[in-house]
Scaffold this motif. Structure first.
Motif, PDB file in Angstrom:
ATOM      1  N   ALA A  55      -3.081  24.172  53.353  1.00 17.09           N
ATOM      2  CA  ALA A  55      -3.930  23.353  52.484  1.00 17.09           C
ATOM      3  C   ALA A  55      -3.939  23.905  51.066  1.00 17.09           C
ATOM      4  CB  ALA A  55      -5.351  23.294  53.044  1.00 17.09           C
ATOM      5  N   LEU A  56      -3.933  25.214  50.959  1.00 16.40           N
ATOM      6  CA  LEU A  56      -4.010  25.836  49.646  1.00 16.40           C
ATOM      7  C   LEU A  56      -2.729  25.640  48.848  1.00 16.40           C
ATOM      8  CD1 LEU A  56      -5.618  27.492  47.663  1.00 16.40           C
ATOM      9  CD2 LEU A  56      -4.964  29.564  48.906  1.00 16.40           C
ATOM     10  N   VAL A  83     -13.108  34.802  49.642  1.00 19.49           N
ATOM     11  CA  VAL A  83     -12.539  34.114  48.493  1.00 19.49           C
ATOM     12  C   VAL A  83     -13.274  32.795  48.255  1.00 19.49           C
ATOM     13  CG1 VAL A  83     -10.243  35.127  48.626  1.00 19.49           C
ATOM     14  CG2 VAL A  83     -10.783  33.116  50.010  1.00 19.49           C
ATOM     15  N   GLY A  84     -13.170  32.297  47.047  1.00 12.36           N
ATOM     16  CA  GLY A  84     -13.773  31.014  46.711  1.00 12.36           C
ATOM     17  C   GLY A  84     -15.032  31.168  45.876  1.00 12.36           C
ATOM     18  N   ILE A  85     -15.472  30.067  45.278  1.00 10.75           N
ATOM     19  CA  ILE A  85     -16.647  30.101  44.411  1.00 10.75           C
ATOM     20  C   ILE A  85     -17.915  29.872  45.220  1.00 10.75           C
ATOM     21  CG2 ILE A  85     -15.340  29.349  42.394  1.00 10.75           C
ATOM     22  CD1 ILE A  85     -16.468  26.563  42.790  1.00 10.75           C
ATOM     23  N   VAL A  96     -11.054  27.932  46.537  1.00  5.14           N
ATOM     24  CA  VAL A  96     -10.184  29.009  46.061  1.00  5.14           C
ATOM     25  C   VAL A  96      -9.471  28.599  44.775  1.00  5.14           C
ATOM     26  CG1 VAL A  96      -8.163  30.418  46.608  1.00  5.14           C
ATOM     27  CG2 VAL A  96      -9.906  29.992  48.357  1.00  5.14           C
ATOM     28  N   VAL A  97      -8.978  27.361  44.737  1.00  5.42           N
ATOM     29  CA  VAL A  97      -8.312  26.883  43.525  1.00  5.42           C
ATOM     30  C   VAL A  97      -9.276  26.917  42.342  1.00  5.42           C
ATOM     31  CG1 VAL A  97      -7.297  24.867  42.404  1.00  5.42           C
ATOM     32  CG2 VAL A  97      -6.588  25.501  44.719  1.00  5.42           C
ATOM     33  N   VAL A 120     -11.418  22.188  52.199  1.00 11.08           N
ATOM     34  CA  VAL A 120     -12.604  22.586  51.428  1.00 11.08           C
ATOM     35  C   VAL A 120     -12.448  24.021  50.924  1.00 11.08           C
ATOM     36  CG1 VAL A 120     -15.090  23.007  51.551  1.00 11.08           C
ATOM     37  CG2 VAL A 120     -14.122  20.977  52.626  1.00 11.08           C
ATOM     38  N   ILE A 121     -12.006  24.914  51.805  1.00 10.65           N
ATOM     39  CA  ILE A 121     -11.766  26.299  51.383  1.00 10.65           C
ATOM     40  C   ILE A 121     -10.710  26.332  50.290  1.00 10.65           C
ATOM     41  CG2 ILE A 121     -10.964  28.570  52.119  1.00 10.65           C
ATOM     42  CD1 ILE A 121     -12.114  27.978  54.885  1.00 10.65           C
TER      43      ILE A 121
END
Length: 344
Positions: free
Chosen positions: A180-181, A290-292, A307-308, A302-303
């Motif tokens: 996904a990332l 990781v992630g906001i 992360v992006v 969603v993850i």
């Protein structure tokens, strides 16, 4: 992959393509000087000069150039408000060049920048009105003042900046979140390297710009990564995650090191890293989870979005700090209490 890679592929396929370049900006504009877009013969294009009416008109002009005629270059000078009805109050100059098969040789020379650096090229005027480009040496690069994207010299040469190289992102792990990332990262101006040692780990279709690495020794992959690369770690094995994260932290040369995981995983990794002799400063630079903050979902997409967003925030902060204080150190982590512990 640079715009010159894209142009080369377009010309090899169709025999011609148009390069659109913003050569100058005054006031407010959707994109900065030096931004480029490549337009294919069938109307498809790669890159963007900001969208809206300006880009629409540039695409129309590109199609007119591609339709033929003796002229292979034209320029546009547009006030975004009065001429195009856009709210931006600036003025933008564009250069459009039709490139053909006789341009493939010099395009091939611009696909890879010189090892010694230098993101500036010299343009040599050709009879058909476009510029034969090649990498500039240090003295020629100095002809372009800081902050300018192009300058026409008295002898007719055009010195132009290609801008900085894309940040490199090394993603370790081709599981559900990794897949996904990579799809979320692929459209962004990033150089992507996707790593997983397992046979058949990667999907059958991968975005064209992504480089695949299947080596069994991730330390060797890290050793080949450029300074300031962004490292994302989400493999099938916590032990492998730990080994990659420890090697990346010990190198002390990457801009971001993120590990998917929970608070428990972070605590375990921190304990083992201390036992292995890593300094507290190095350990504190690891981003895990990781992630906001504020994005709660555990679904891979969603993850990936979280992360992006974090990677883009890192880039924005680095860009803001770059003129006064170029940063080499990794980004400090957030404490466990500041973010939901939702990656596993």
């Amino acid at each position: 992959m640079t715009i010159f890679d894209t142009l080369k592929a377009m010309i090899e396929r169709d025999g011609r393509a148009v390069l659109v370049t913003i050569t100058a900006v005054r006031g407010s504009s959707p994109r900065e000087a030096g931004t480029r877009m490549a337009v294919r013969a069938d109307g498809a294009f790669s890159g963007t000069i900001g969208g809206g009416a300006l880009e629409w008109q540039a695409l129309a002009e590109a199609q007119a150039l591609l339709s033929g005629g003796s002229s292979r270059m034209r320029t546009l000078d547009k006030a975004l408000g009065p001429d195009l009805g856009q709210c931006c109050g600036g003025r933008v100059k564009l250069m459009l060049e039709r490139l053909e098969r006789d341009d493939l040789s010099w395009l091939a020379g611009l696909v890879e920048p010189p090892a010694a650096g230098g993101r500036v090229v010299i343009g040599m005027p050709q009879p058909h009105g476009t510029y034969l480009r090649c990498w500039a040496d240090a003295a020629e690069a100095a002809l372009l003042p800081e902050g300018e994207s192009e300058r026409l010299l008295p002898d007719g040469r055009l010195v132009e900046s290609l801008g900085p190289q894309n940040p490199a992102v090394y993603l370790f792990g081709a599981g559900h979140v990794g897949r996904a990332l990579i799809l979320a990262l692929a459209p962004l101006p990033l150089d992507l390297v996707w790593c997983d040692p397992r046979p058949e780990a990667f999907p059958s279709h991968v975005p064209q710009r992504v480089i695949l690495r299947r080596e069994a020794e991730p330390e060797r992959i890290l050793a080949s990564a450029p300074d300031d690369a962004r490292i994302l770690i989400m493999t099938h094995s916590h032990a492998l995650d730990l080994a990659i994260a420890s090697a990346a932290l010990a190198a002390a040369r990457f801009a971001y090191i993120g590990v998917i995981g929970s608070g428990t995983k972070r605590a375990r990794f921190v304990s083992q890293m201390r036992q292995a002799g890593l300094t507290q400063a190095a350990i504190d630079s690891m981003v895990c989870p990781v992630g906001i903050p504020g994005i709660e979902g555990k679904e891979p997409a969603v993850i990936a979005a979280s992360v992006v967003a974090q990677i883009l925030l890192v880039e924005s902060k680095r860009a803001a700090l770059a003129p006064a204080q170029p940063r080499k150190a990794p980004v400090p982590h957030r404490s466990v209490g500041e973010k939901p512990l939702r990656n596993v």
